[in-house]
Structures are given as C-alpha cells and as structure tokens.
Scaffold this motif. Structure first.
Motif, PDB file in Angstrom:
ATOM      1  N   LYS A  37       4.130   2.675  -8.661  1.00 10.01           N
ATOM      2  CA  LYS A  37       2.714   2.539  -8.331  1.00 10.01           C
ATOM      3  C   LYS A  37       2.025   2.058  -9.601  1.00 10.01           C
ATOM      4  O   LYS A  37       2.187   2.660 -10.666  1.00 10.01           O
ATOM      5  CB  LYS A  37       2.112   3.863  -7.877  1.00 10.01           C
ATOM      6  CG  LYS A  37       0.698   3.729  -7.338  1.00 10.01           C
ATOM      7  CD  LYS A  37       0.221   5.034  -6.737  1.00 10.01           C
ATOM      8  CE  LYS A  37      -1.057   4.808  -5.948  1.00 10.01           C
ATOM      9  NZ  LYS A  37      -1.458   6.045  -5.258  1.00 10.01           N
ATOM     10  N   PRO A  49       5.231   2.734  -0.945  1.00 13.49           N
ATOM     11  CA  PRO A  49       6.489   2.363  -1.604  1.00 13.49           C
ATOM     12  C   PRO A  49       7.579   1.951  -0.604  1.00 13.49           C
ATOM     13  O   PRO A  49       8.637   2.576  -0.494  1.00 13.49           O
ATOM     14  CB  PRO A  49       6.861   3.627  -2.373  1.00 13.49           C
ATOM     15  CG  PRO A  49       6.264   4.733  -1.588  1.00 13.49           C
ATOM     16  CD  PRO A  49       4.991   4.172  -1.010  1.00 13.49           C
ATOM     17  N   TRP A  77       1.694  -0.634  -4.850  1.00 15.26           N
ATOM     18  CA  TRP A  77       3.110  -0.383  -5.110  1.00 15.26           C
ATOM     19  C   TRP A  77       3.848  -1.700  -5.281  1.00 15.26           C
ATOM     20  O   TRP A  77       3.588  -2.671  -4.570  1.00 15.26           O
ATOM     21  CB  TRP A  77       3.732   0.401  -3.964  1.00 15.26           C
ATOM     22  CG  TRP A  77       3.256   1.812  -3.890  1.00 15.26           C
ATOM     23  CD1 TRP A  77       2.193   2.293  -3.186  1.00 15.26           C
ATOM     24  CD2 TRP A  77       3.836   2.935  -4.555  1.00 15.26           C
ATOM     25  NE1 TRP A  77       2.074   3.640  -3.380  1.00 15.26           N
ATOM     26  CE2 TRP A  77       3.069   4.067  -4.207  1.00 15.26           C
ATOM     27  CE3 TRP A  77       4.926   3.097  -5.405  1.00 15.26           C
ATOM     28  CZ2 TRP A  77       3.368   5.342  -4.679  1.00 15.26           C
ATOM     29  CZ3 TRP A  77       5.214   4.359  -5.878  1.00 15.26           C
ATOM     30  CH2 TRP A  77       4.441   5.466  -5.518  1.00 15.26           C
ATOM     31  N   TRP A  88      10.635   2.003  -6.759  1.00 11.94           N
ATOM     32  CA  TRP A  88       9.250   1.569  -6.603  1.00 11.94           C
ATOM     33  C   TRP A  88       8.381   2.131  -7.724  1.00 11.94           C
ATOM     34  O   TRP A  88       8.649   3.212  -8.250  1.00 11.94           O
ATOM     35  CB  TRP A  88       8.685   2.045  -5.254  1.00 11.94           C
ATOM     36  CG  TRP A  88       9.250   1.282  -4.106  1.00 11.94           C
ATOM     37  CD1 TRP A  88      10.406   1.568  -3.424  1.00 11.94           C
ATOM     38  CD2 TRP A  88       8.725   0.108  -3.519  1.00 11.94           C
ATOM     39  NE1 TRP A  88      10.620   0.636  -2.449  1.00 11.94           N
ATOM     40  CE2 TRP A  88       9.592  -0.269  -2.474  1.00 11.94           C
ATOM     41  CE3 TRP A  88       7.598  -0.664  -3.755  1.00 11.94           C
ATOM     42  CZ2 TRP A  88       9.372  -1.390  -1.684  1.00 11.94           C
ATOM     43  CZ3 TRP A  88       7.371  -1.778  -2.965  1.00 11.94           C
ATOM     44  CH2 TRP A  88       8.253  -2.128  -1.945  1.00 11.94           C
ATOM     45  N   ARG A 110      -1.541   0.040 -11.582  1.00  8.73           N
ATOM     46  CA  ARG A 110      -2.973  -0.270 -11.602  1.00  8.73           C
ATOM     47  C   ARG A 110      -3.127  -1.606 -12.321  1.00  8.73           C
ATOM     48  O   ARG A 110      -2.530  -1.814 -13.372  1.00  8.73           O
ATOM     49  CB  ARG A 110      -3.742   0.821 -12.347  1.00  8.73           C
ATOM     50  CG  ARG A 110      -5.249   0.558 -12.435  1.00  8.73           C
ATOM     51  CD  ARG A 110      -5.995   1.673 -13.165  1.00  8.73           C
ATOM     52  NE  ARG A 110      -5.960   2.902 -12.387  1.00  8.73           N
ATOM     53  CZ  ARG A 110      -5.361   4.029 -12.758  1.00  8.73           C
ATOM     54  NH1 ARG A 110      -4.735   4.097 -13.911  1.00  8.73           N
ATOM     55  NH2 ARG A 110      -5.384   5.102 -12.005  1.00  8.73           N
ATOM     56  N   ASP A 138       0.819  -1.217   0.000  1.00  6.83           N
ATOM     57  CA  ASP A 138       0.000   0.000   0.000  1.00  6.83           C
ATOM     58  C   ASP A 138       0.852   1.267   0.000  1.00  6.83           C
ATOM     59  O   ASP A 138       0.327   2.369  -0.080  1.00  6.83           O
ATOM     60  CB  ASP A 138      -0.975   0.011   1.183  1.00  6.83           C
ATOM     61  CG  ASP A 138      -0.292   0.248   2.520  1.00  6.83           C
ATOM     62  OD1 ASP A 138       0.944   0.058   2.630  1.00  6.83           O
ATOM     63  OD2 ASP A 138      -0.995   0.618   3.474  1.00  6.83           O
ATOM     64  N   LEU A 141      -5.026  -0.100  -7.172  1.00 10.22           N
ATOM     65  CA  LEU A 141      -3.732   0.560  -7.153  1.00 10.22           C
ATOM     66  C   LEU A 141      -2.874  -0.029  -6.048  1.00 10.22           C
ATOM     67  O   LEU A 141      -3.369  -0.305  -4.949  1.00 10.22           O
ATOM     68  CB  LEU A 141      -3.901   2.060  -6.915  1.00 10.22           C
ATOM     69  CG  LEU A 141      -4.599   2.829  -8.026  1.00 10.22           C
ATOM     70  CD1 LEU A 141      -4.939   4.238  -7.570  1.00 10.22           C
ATOM     71  CD2 LEU A 141      -3.730   2.867  -9.270  1.00 10.22           C
TER      72      LEU A 141
END
Length: 148
Positions: A66, A39, A76, A64, A68, A37, A74
């Motif tokens: 992020k 990085p 990381w 890292w 989808r 949730d 969403l």
C-alpha cells in the motif's frame, strides 16, 4: 489506602517508555503499472502510475504494497513493480537545481512540476542532491520536491 486498577499501572509504565521512531520508506515505480483499491488484481483499478514515480510505503504484505503518492492518494501496487532505487518528484512549478547547495550557486538546470529526479542524498540545510535522467547533477531545495 486505595489501590489502582492494573490497567492504570500498565498505562503509567507505557507512558514512560520511548518507542523508536520509524523511518519513512520511499520506493520508485520501476515500470508503468495499475494501482488498485485493494491488494488484488480483482480490486478496482484506480489509475496508472508512470515509471520513475516515487511512492511512500505505508503497508507491505507478501506480494502487495500500500503506497501514498505525492498528492496523498493511497493505493495498492504489486511489490514486483517497485525498485529499491529512489527518485523524488518536483512539486514546485519550477525547481532550480544548482551547482552547490547554496542559494547563490550557478544554475545547472530547472525542472518543471512532476519531473522525476534520481535522489542521491539529503544534505544539511534543507538541500537534496539529485541527478536528472540525462546525467546532470546538482542540488535542489527540499521544499520544492517530494519523496525523500
């Protein structure tokens, strides 16, 4: 004679500019790994994603990214788990993969929901050329897959 404040002049100037559209970037998960949730490996573990899963890059930091997924979630992921190669995932119950990019073309194979296929190229008319892990190639309708 009234004078417009400088902010209105700036807004008018910006309204006349056309900014370049940004292309959506997709990557493929190289090996099964945990998505977080935040990085950091200290973040909450959300779920494990399987090898070959396509993801859309939303934000890229140093180590890292992020991303989808096809469901819109969403999370990381560590950048080292992403490959430049592209895959797509079947979103229809069954996707028909055909010999040519034509509705009447002979069927090569059918792929079930959530099967990952290698993305080869997008073609005019809403077709995507794909390759199955066993080497079979063909064309699928773009509306039946996600990640291109």
């Amino acid at each position: 004679m009234s004078r417009r404040p400088p902010i209105f002049a700036l807004l008018a100037l910006l309204a006349g500019l056309s900014l370049p559209a940004q292309a959506i970037e997709y990557r493929t998960v190289e090996s099964a790994t945990v998505l977080y949730d935040a990085p950091s490996v200290k973040g909450a573990k959300l779920f494990v994603v399987r090898r070959g899963t396509p993801v859309e890059v939303v934000v890229s930091l140093d180590t890292w990214v992020k991303v989808r997924d096809a469901e819109g979630s969403l999370a990381w992921i560590e950048k080292k788990y992403l490959a430049a190669r592209r895959t797509i995932i079947v979103k229809a119950e069954r996707a028909a993969v055909q010999q040519k990019p034509e509705e009447a073309a002979p069927l090569v194979f059918e792929a079930e929901r959530n099967v990952s296929l290698d993305y080869v190229e997008a073609l005019p008319g809403g077709w995507i050329k794909v390759r199955h892990a066993d080497g079979q190639e063909g064309f699928v309708r773009a509306g039946q897959v996600w990640g291109f």
